[in-house]
Write a protein that holds these residues in place. Sequence first.
Motif, PDB file in Angstrom:
ATOM      1  N   ALA A   8       0.850  -1.195   0.000  1.00 28.72           N
ATOM      2  CA  ALA A   8       0.000   0.000   0.000  1.00 28.72           C
ATOM      3  C   ALA A   8       0.880   1.237   0.000  1.00 28.72           C
ATOM      4  CB  ALA A   8      -0.900   0.002   1.224  1.00 28.72           C
ATOM      5  N   CYS A   9       0.326   2.325  -0.468  1.00 24.46           N
ATOM      6  CA  CYS A   9       1.081   3.578  -0.555  1.00 24.46           C
ATOM      7  C   CYS A   9       1.468   4.058   0.841  1.00 24.46           C
ATOM      8  CB  CYS A   9       0.229   4.629  -1.263  1.00 24.46           C
ATOM      9  SG  CYS A   9       1.034   6.226  -1.343  1.00 24.46           S
ATOM     10  N   ARG A  10       2.733   4.400   1.006  1.00 25.47           N
ATOM     11  CA  ARG A  10       3.178   4.805   2.340  1.00 25.47           C
ATOM     12  C   ARG A  10       2.699   6.207   2.703  1.00 25.47           C
ATOM     13  NH1 ARG A  10       7.631   8.195   1.630  1.00 25.47           N
ATOM     14  NH2 ARG A  10       8.716   7.881  -0.340  1.00 25.47           N
ATOM     15  N   LYS A  11       2.229   6.947   1.706  1.00 19.16           N
ATOM     16  CA  LYS A  11       1.751   8.304   1.999  1.00 19.16           C
ATOM     17  C   LYS A  11       0.245   8.368   2.233  1.00 19.16           C
ATOM     18  CE  LYS A  11       4.708  12.019   0.470  1.00 19.16           C
ATOM     19  NZ  LYS A  11       5.003  12.951  -0.632  1.00 19.16           N
ATOM     20  N   CYS A  12      -0.533   7.623   1.411  1.00 19.75           N
ATOM     21  CA  CYS A  12      -1.988   7.780   1.503  1.00 19.75           C
ATOM     22  C   CYS A  12      -2.713   6.467   1.831  1.00 19.75           C
ATOM     23  CB  CYS A  12      -2.551   8.387   0.215  1.00 19.75           C
ATOM     24  SG  CYS A  12      -2.594   7.240  -1.162  1.00 19.75           S
ATOM     25  N   ASN A  13      -1.939   5.372   1.938  1.00 23.53           N
ATOM     26  CA  ASN A  13      -2.502   4.099   2.403  1.00 23.53           C
ATOM     27  C   ASN A  13      -3.330   3.334   1.369  1.00 23.53           C
ATOM     28  OD1 ASN A  13      -2.249   2.524   4.764  1.00 23.53           O
ATOM     29  ND2 ASN A  13      -4.427   2.780   5.214  1.00 23.53           N
ATOM     30  N   LEU A  29       5.150   4.472  -3.350  1.00 24.42           N
ATOM     31  CA  LEU A  29       4.095   5.468  -3.571  1.00 24.42           C
ATOM     32  C   LEU A  29       3.116   5.036  -4.658  1.00 24.42           C
ATOM     33  CD1 LEU A  29       6.279   8.732  -3.608  1.00 24.42           C
ATOM     34  CD2 LEU A  29       4.892   7.859  -1.714  1.00 24.42           C
ATOM     35  N   CYS A  30       1.844   5.382  -4.488  1.00 25.23           N
ATOM     36  CA  CYS A  30       0.858   5.184  -5.543  1.00 25.23           C
ATOM     37  C   CYS A  30       1.066   6.254  -6.613  1.00 25.23           C
ATOM     38  CB  CYS A  30      -0.558   5.265  -4.974  1.00 25.23           C
ATOM     39  SG  CYS A  30      -1.070   6.937  -4.534  1.00 25.23           S
ATOM     40  N   GLN A  31       0.412   6.093  -7.746  1.00 22.95           N
ATOM     41  CA  GLN A  31       0.677   7.061  -8.825  1.00 22.95           C
ATOM     42  C   GLN A  31       0.209   8.479  -8.480  1.00 22.95           C
ATOM     43  OE1 GLN A  31      -1.265   4.267  -9.121  1.00 22.95           O
ATOM     44  NE2 GLN A  31      -2.595   4.416 -10.916  1.00 22.95           N
ATOM     45  N   PHE A  32      -0.820   8.591  -7.617  1.00 20.29           N
ATOM     46  CA  PHE A  32      -1.293   9.930  -7.247  1.00 20.29           C
ATOM     47  C   PHE A  32      -0.248  10.651  -6.389  1.00 20.29           C
ATOM     48  CE2 PHE A  32      -5.177   7.204  -7.330  1.00 20.29           C
ATOM     49  CZ  PHE A  32      -5.661   7.646  -8.549  1.00 20.29           C
ATOM     50  N   CYS A  33       0.311   9.921  -5.414  1.00 15.81           N
ATOM     51  CA  CYS A  33       1.306  10.542  -4.528  1.00 15.81           C
ATOM     52  C   CYS A  33       2.619  10.766  -5.274  1.00 15.81           C
ATOM     53  CB  CYS A  33       1.534   9.666  -3.298  1.00 15.81           C
ATOM     54  SG  CYS A  33       0.115   9.660  -2.196  1.00 15.81           S
ATOM     55  N   ALA A  34       2.958   9.857  -6.199  1.00 15.73           N
ATOM     56  CA  ALA A  34       4.203  10.011  -6.957  1.00 15.73           C
ATOM     57  C   ALA A  34       4.150  11.278  -7.806  1.00 15.73           C
ATOM     58  CB  ALA A  34       4.435   8.786  -7.830  1.00 15.73           C
ATOM     59  N   VAL A 311      -6.502  11.953   2.860  1.00 19.45           N
ATOM     60  CA  VAL A 311      -5.126  12.040   3.351  1.00 19.45           C
ATOM     61  C   VAL A 311      -4.302  12.900   2.391  1.00 19.45           C
ATOM     62  CG1 VAL A 311      -3.003  10.741   3.797  1.00 19.45           C
ATOM     63  CG2 VAL A 311      -5.194   9.841   4.597  1.00 19.45           C
ATOM     64  N   ARG A 312      -4.463  12.663   1.087  1.00 22.23           N
ATOM     65  CA  ARG A 312      -3.715  13.454   0.099  1.00 22.23           C
ATOM     66  C   ARG A 312      -4.105  14.931   0.129  1.00 22.23           C
ATOM     67  NH1 ARG A 312      -4.439   9.007  -3.004  1.00 22.23           N
ATOM     68  NH2 ARG A 312      -6.200   9.921  -4.080  1.00 22.23           N
ATOM     69  N   ASN A 313      -5.402  15.194   0.399  1.00 22.74           N
ATOM     70  CA  ASN A 313      -5.856  16.591   0.476  1.00 22.74           C
ATOM     71  C   ASN A 313      -5.453  17.265   1.779  1.00 22.74           C
ATOM     72  OD1 ASN A 313      -7.105  16.415  -1.948  1.00 22.74           O
ATOM     73  ND2 ASN A 313      -9.115  15.909  -1.119  1.00 22.74           N
TER      74      ASN A 313
HETATM   75 ZN   LIG Z   1      -0.655   7.437  -2.344  1.00 21.96          ZN
END
Ligand SMILES: [Zn+2]
Length: 368
Positions: A8-13, A29-34, A311-313
Motif C-alpha cells: 500500500a502507498c506509504r503516503k496515503c494508504n 508510492l501510488c501514482q497519485f502521490c508520486a 489524506v492526500r488533500n
Molecule cells: Zn498514495
Amino acid sequence: MFRYTTTACRKCNLQEDTFHGITIDAQGLCQFCAKQAPPPQRDWPRLKTLFEDTLAGVRGRLPRLPHEGLVMLSGGKDSAYMAHLLKDVYGMNLLGFIIDINYEYPETFDNAATIARRLEIPYVVYRQDPALMRRYYRYLFCEPGIHQQDCGQVCTFCGRFLIRTATEFARAMGIPLVFSGHNPDQILLMGQAVELEPAQREFMEFTMAVVAEDTATARAGWQAAHGPCPERLFPESLAPAGVQLVFPYQHFPYLPETMMQVVRERLDWTPIKRFSKTYIASGCRLVKLWSYLARCGNTNSYVDFEFSNQVRNGTLALETVRAFYDQADTGCEELAEIARDLGMVDEMRRMLRDRVGEDDELYRLLAS
Ligand SMILES: [Zn+2]
C-alpha cells in the motif's frame, strides 16, 4: 475496512489494485502521490455566494415557509455539522429527515434524533417497506448485470435511492430545498459537483454516463424479476421538478476534524464506532458486507479511495486512517446474518468461492 494486501502507498494508504489500475512504485508510492499533483483549486468565495443565494431565494418568501429545507440526517458527523450550519448559522426553517432502510445500526436513529432535538428541528423517520428493502438489497448484491468487482454498485444505487426518497418526500410536502451531507468525493460520484477542473469534469461525465447505462440495466432487470419498478429505486434524476438538491460540502472547504469537534460540543454528538474503534465515518450494516466482498475481489472499495483522497488533500491524518484499519471490526458473524436475512446465502457462497475459495471464513459460516 478490510485490507487484502500490505502493498500500500506509504503516503496515503491506498492498496495496490489491479482492477482500478493502482500501482505502488519502488519508492512505496501510488501514482497519485508520486505525481504530487497539487489539490484542486476552488473559488471558495464564489461557491459560498452560490450557496447563500440559493438559501436567500427561499428565505425571501413571505410569509416564510414552515419548512424551507429538508435536511437529511444519518447520525454521522457530516450531516450533524450540516444541520448545525443551516440552523445555527443561516437560521433556516428545517425539517429533519431520517430514512430507515431496515439495515441501520440503532445508534443512527439515536444520534440523528439527538441532533434534531439539540437544534430544535422537527423531524420524521421515514421507514421504507422492509419487504421491498429485502428484495432491493438482495438485487443490488446479486444481480449479475450490475455487479462490479468492488461491489460499489450497492452504494451507488442506494445513495441515489435515498436522495430520491428525500426529494420526492419534499415535493409532496411542498418543501423547496433538500440538503444532503455527502462529502466532496461522494458529490463527484453523484455527478453533482458544480466547480471542477477539466480532468475532474471529464471523470464525472464519464462516471455519470456509466451510471445512466447501469440504471437502465438495473430497471430492466428489476422489471423482469419483480414487475413495476418504483422510480425512486433506480431514479434517472435525483430530484423531481420543483425540488432543488443542495450539497453544502461543495460550497465550503471540507474539514472533517474541525466539524467533528464542533458537533461534539454543540450537539453532544458521539461517533458511531461500529466499523472501527477509530471513528472516521459511519454507515449502515450493509457497508461491512460489500467492503468484505471488495476485499475478496482484491480491490479497494470507494471508501478506501475516499480516505486516501482525504489524506492526500490534507484533511485526514495518515495515522488516523491506519488506526481505523488496525482497529476495524473484521468479524464475519454479522455479515453471515445479513446474507441470511437478505435470503442470498447460496449467491454469497458462490461469489466467495469464485473469488477466494472455500477456505474463506464467511463462506464457511454460511455453510453451517
Ligand atoms: Zn498514495
